[in-house]
Scaffold this motif. Structure first.
Motif, PDB file in Angstrom:
ATOM      1  N   ASP A 236      11.161   6.610   0.055  1.00  0.00           N
ATOM      2  CA  ASP A 236      10.989   7.935  -0.163  1.00  0.00           C
ATOM      3  C   ASP A 236      11.568   9.093   1.152  1.00  0.00           C
ATOM      4  O   ASP A 236      10.608  10.108   1.320  1.00  0.00           O
ATOM      5  CB  ASP A 236       9.849   8.786  -0.577  1.00  0.00           C
TER       6      ASP A 236
ATOM      7  N   MET B 287       6.863  -0.781   9.702  1.00  0.00           N
ATOM      8  CA  MET B 287       5.704  -1.511  10.692  1.00  0.00           C
ATOM      9  C   MET B 287       5.660  -2.824  10.980  1.00  0.00           C
ATOM     10  O   MET B 287       5.880  -3.003  12.266  1.00  0.00           O
ATOM     11  CB  MET B 287       4.446  -0.944   9.885  1.00  0.00           C
TER      12      MET B 287
ATOM     13  N   PHE C 175       6.201   9.107   5.402  1.00  0.00           N
ATOM     14  CA  PHE C 175       4.954   8.076   4.998  1.00  0.00           C
ATOM     15  C   PHE C 175       4.100   9.010   3.896  1.00  0.00           C
ATOM     16  O   PHE C 175       4.064  10.021   3.862  1.00  0.00           O
ATOM     17  CB  PHE C 175       3.908   8.133   5.958  1.00  0.00           C
TER      18      PHE C 175
ATOM     19  N   ILE D 185      -1.934   0.266   5.872  1.00  0.00           N
ATOM     20  CA  ILE D 185      -0.127   0.266   5.017  1.00  0.00           C
ATOM     21  C   ILE D 185      -0.059  -1.236   6.433  1.00  0.00           C
ATOM     22  O   ILE D 185       0.211  -1.716   7.542  1.00  0.00           O
ATOM     23  CB  ILE D 185       1.221   0.677   5.440  1.00  0.00           C
TER      24      ILE D 185
ATOM     25  N   ASP E  89       8.762   2.370   2.555  1.00  0.00           N
ATOM     26  CA  ASP E  89       9.561   2.317   3.618  1.00  0.00           C
ATOM     27  C   ASP E  89       9.214   2.379   5.019  1.00  0.00           C
ATOM     28  O   ASP E  89       8.917   1.122   5.646  1.00  0.00           O
ATOM     29  CB  ASP E  89      10.808   3.158   3.949  1.00  0.00           C
TER      30      ASP E  89
ATOM     31  N   SER F  43       0.552  -0.719   0.218  1.00  0.00           N
ATOM     32  CA  SER F  43      -0.369   0.046   0.270  1.00  0.00           C
ATOM     33  C   SER F  43       1.427   1.084   0.105  1.00  0.00           C
ATOM     34  O   SER F  43       2.396   1.117  -0.421  1.00  0.00           O
ATOM     35  CB  SER F  43      -1.040   0.478   0.969  1.00  0.00           C
TER      36      SER F  43
ATOM     37  N   CYS G  29       3.242   4.530  -2.898  1.00  0.00           N
ATOM     38  CA  CYS G  29       4.251   4.051  -3.848  1.00  0.00           C
ATOM     39  C   CYS G  29       2.963   2.663  -4.726  1.00  0.00           C
ATOM     40  O   CYS G  29       3.870   2.865  -5.538  1.00  0.00           O
ATOM     41  CB  CYS G  29       6.095   3.328  -3.122  1.00  0.00           C
TER      42      CYS G  29
HETATM   43  C1  LIG Z   1      -2.502   0.881   9.742  1.00  0.00           C
HETATM   44  C2  LIG Z   1      -2.356   1.982   9.069  1.00  0.00           C
HETATM   45  N1  LIG Z   1      -1.754   2.942   9.318  1.00  0.00           N
HETATM   46  C3  LIG Z   1      -1.595   4.276   9.007  1.00  0.00           C
HETATM   47  C4  LIG Z   1      -2.068   4.087   8.381  1.00  0.00           C
HETATM   48  C5  LIG Z   1      -2.180   5.877   7.065  1.00  0.00           C
HETATM   49  N2  LIG Z   1      -1.088   5.762   5.906  1.00  0.00           N
HETATM   50  C6  LIG Z   1      -1.620   5.321   4.872  1.00  0.00           C
HETATM   51  S1  LIG Z   1      -0.010   5.051   3.203  1.00  0.00           S
HETATM   52  C7  LIG Z   1       0.788   6.219   5.083  1.00  0.00           C
HETATM   53  C8  LIG Z   1       2.430   6.021   4.440  1.00  0.00           C
HETATM   54  C9  LIG Z   1       2.918   4.571   4.422  1.00  0.00           C
HETATM   55  O1  LIG Z   1       4.644   5.007   3.579  1.00  0.00           O
HETATM   56  P1  LIG Z   1       5.248   4.369   2.546  1.00  0.00           P
HETATM   57  O2  LIG Z   1       4.986   2.532   3.061  1.00  0.00           O
HETATM   58  O3  LIG Z   1       6.755   4.053   3.270  1.00  0.00           O
HETATM   59  O4  LIG Z   1       4.848   4.130   1.551  1.00  0.00           O
HETATM   60  P2  LIG Z   1       4.427   5.656   0.742  1.00  0.00           P
HETATM   61  O5  LIG Z   1       3.738   6.183   0.835  1.00  0.00           O
HETATM   62  O6  LIG Z   1       5.675   6.382   0.717  1.00  0.00           O
HETATM   63  O7  LIG Z   1       4.769   5.630  -0.639  1.00  0.00           O
HETATM   64  C10 LIG Z   1       0.418   5.407   5.724  1.00  0.00           C
HETATM   65  C11 LIG Z   1       1.395   6.026   7.961  1.00  0.00           C
HETATM   66  C12 LIG Z   1      -2.766   3.692   6.364  1.00  0.00           C
HETATM   67  N3  LIG Z   1      -2.978   3.858   6.000  1.00  0.00           N
HETATM   68  N4  LIG Z   1      -3.419   2.136   7.697  1.00  0.00           N
END
Ligand SMILES: Cc1ncc(C[n+]2csc(CCOP(=O)(O)OP(=O)(O)O)c2C)c(N)n1
Ligand SMILES: [Mg+2]
Length: 554
Positions: A468, A446, A471, A416, A441, A389, A392
């Motif tokens: 990146d 997590m 989040f 995520i 990342d 998710s 990215c």
């Molecule tokens: C369990 C959970 N906590 C918080 C979120 C809110 N959230 C959605 S995308 C995201 C960032 C994900 O970061 P990363 O895996 O680095 O991917 P990026 O968006 O940077 O490409 C967050 C915190 C979520 N969707 N699920």
């Protein structure tokens, strides 16, 4: 009469239900059962580091194997850890059985006590409080029956003191599969087929969208025949990405992750035929993808109001293959075409970039689109790909020419942190198959502890991180609202070093030209490996640009 402890009788019943692979974290509430189950020949147990991951791995295992996924957690804190994975499995209709302990029935107080049923049912899963030694095996059968027929996760809770009671050793057990009604495929009603055929006859610019139901019913070829007969284009939902990628008139994924060329075609479509697809908000991009099209849906369980939006204009309630075949039989046998719809240059256009907006290059940071292009070019087309998710996931969804059979994405509930677990569940289901996870990342960190599980169990996964340092999904939205992105920005660290710390391989990939050589090296060993790609946090995906534009317009 010979007797055995209930935990042993329960384990035997699970084996009779076909349990062969368990994802588990043990505690007082499940340890006896787990040891008894694992002692059965042919049962593998993966001992994980966090209960959420046991449940998420079992979910991916269920999808990749076609069997009921099996996880186990202890009572109380073990159970409360799996809420996110349970809710996801419920929303994704994943058949899952979770064996959970319950606190003892015959004590005045137990520190891990919590009322488990409302937690489980609030997630959309089914709870069976198994408190009767007489009914216990029937309840195992019920659990598997519900998982199989409703495609719903089921948690079965057995008090840990009850598990020690003795029951008859030779009780007969008939598994749930013996009770599944054999209905055969659901056929379409002739009057509705005739109406559907009239709609198809009247349409000029048709897109056939295939979903999971096409794969389950074996309707891919029938869909292609329908498209070829009617001059239609083809597309798929994200979970079955690649379904029609071998076809010259495929638009790839339908929805918010659509290629720019696909979006343009969808915008001109006058009929969309959704086959085995539930027309989710994702597939129709919140209603924006094909605003000018009439929608015909062929599905065993059509929903008139999916995600709060009007579903199809006309439905054929039937199995995907039955419905498409009935439609083919009702249409004129000659193939027809609408000029300008199926064009010879479509495949070449679709092979180009999904998004062409330019962003200034940043020193030492890749454009995530370039990373995905390099990976798509180097990774063999038949390797298993797991998508995660985050922001990215738009970029990683754009890999092309890969069969839907080798792709896994569970996006329901939007959590995520599942990438590692999904890749592990898939690897457990398909031993010997190369598995690639593409993750962010934040999502990877997590549940990074599961790297240890992968190493211990010898599961090999190639983990490609679009790093990146943030989040990403959050920073772009924060920036659009003019807020500080400080709390969602972490810096890029060195994820390769983390992998090495777990006894695995890993490195930062600064030069995309190295990807083919790295892949060759990867093939020479058997360890999970992290490739950490530092990417720009300024390149914004098309769906995120839309979100940001909406925010700015508020
Ligand atoms: C369990 C959970 N906590 C918080 C979120 C809110 N959230 C959605 S995308 C995201 C960032 C994900 O970061 P990363 O895996 O680095 O991917 P990026 O968006 O940077 O490409 C967050 C915190 C979520 N969707 N699920
Ligand atoms: Mg990130």
């Amino acid at each position: 009469m010979p007797t055995i402890p209930i935990y042993q009788a329960l384990a035997n019943a699970f084996v009779a239900e076909g349990a062969d692979t368990l994802f588990v974290l043990t505690g007082d509430g499940n340890m006896h059962w787990e040891v008894a189950l694992s002692a059965h020949a042919g049962v593998r147990s993966f001992h994980v580091r966090h209960e959420h991951c046991a449940c998420a791995m079992a979910s991916a295992y269920a999808i990749a194997s076609g069997k009921v996924g099996l996880a186990s957690v202890t009572c109380g804190p073990g159970l409360t850890q799996i809420m996110t994975a349970l809710a996801t499995a419920a929303q994704a209709h994943i058949p899952l059985v979770v064996f959970a302990g319950e606190t003892p029935m015959h004590t005045a107080w137990y520190n891990q006590h919590i009322d488990q049923a409302p937690l489980v049912t609030a997630c959309g899963a089914h709870y069976i409080a198994s408190h009767s030694p007489v009914q216990m095996l029937n309840q195992v059968r019920n659990a598997f029956f519900i998982a199989r027929t409703r495609r719903q996760p089921v948690v079965i809770g057995v008090p840990l003191d009850l598990q020690q009671q003795l029951v008859e050793a030779d009780a007969e057990y008939l598994p749930s599969t013996a009770f599944m009604p054999d209905t055969g495929p659901m056929a379409a009603h002739p009057a509705y087929v005739a109406k559907a055929a009239a709609l198809v006859d009247a349409a000029q610019r048709i897109v056939v969208i295939g979903g999971r139901g096409v794969v389950e019913a074996g309707a891919r070829q029938a869909c292609e025949e329908l498209a070829d007969r009617t001059g239609a284009l083809l597309a798929s939902t994200l979970p079955v990405r690649g379904l029609f990628d071998h076809h010259p008139h495929s638009l790839g994924v339908a929805g918010g992750f659509s290629h720019r060329i696909a979006r343009e075609r969808f915008g001109r479509a006058d009929l969309v035929i959704a086959v085995g697809a539930s027309l989710t908000s994702y597939t129709v991009d919140g209603g924006a993808l094909f605003p000018n099209a009439t929608v015909l849906q062929i599905d065993t369980a059509p929903n008139g109001l999916p995600h709060g939006r009007k579903g199809a204009d006309h439905v054929l309630r039937c199995d995907a293959r039955e419905g498409v075949q009935a439609l083919l039989d009702a249409l004129a046998p000659e193939a027809r075409a609408t000029p300008g719809w199926r064009t010879d240059d479509l495949a070449a256009q679709m092979a180009g970039p999904a998004d062409v907006v330019e962003y200034a290059a940043e020193a030492g940071r890749h454009d995530p689109r370039a990373v995905m292009a390099a990976l798509d070019a180097a990774i063999p087309k038949d390797w298993e790909i797991v998508n995660s998710s985050g922001h990215c996931s738009f970029f990683s969804a754009q890999m092309r020419g890969r069969s839907a059979d080798h792709f896994l994405a569970i996006r329901e509930f939007g959590a995520i942190g599942n990438g590692l677990s999904y890749a592990a569940g898939l690897a457990a289901a398909r031993p010997g198959r190369p598995v690639v996870l593409i993750d962010g990342d934040g999502g990877l960190m997590m549940h990074i502890q599961e790297l240890e599980t992968l190493r211990r169990h010898g599961l090999q996964i190639l983990i490609c991180v679009l790093n990146d340092g943030a989040f990403g999904s959050e920073i772009h939205k924060l920036r659009a609202d003019g807020l500080s992105d400080h709390g969602a920005t972490f810096g890029r660290g060195d994820l390769g070093a983390i992998a090495r710390g777990f006894g695995l391989n890993g490195e930062v990939v600064d030069d995309l030209g190295r990807v083919p050589a790295l892949l060759e090296a990867y093939g020479r060993h058997d360890r999970t490996t992290i490739w950490d790609f530092p990417v720009s946090d300024r390149v914004v995906s098309p769906p995120m640009r839309k979100t940001m534009a909406r925010q700015r317009a508020r």
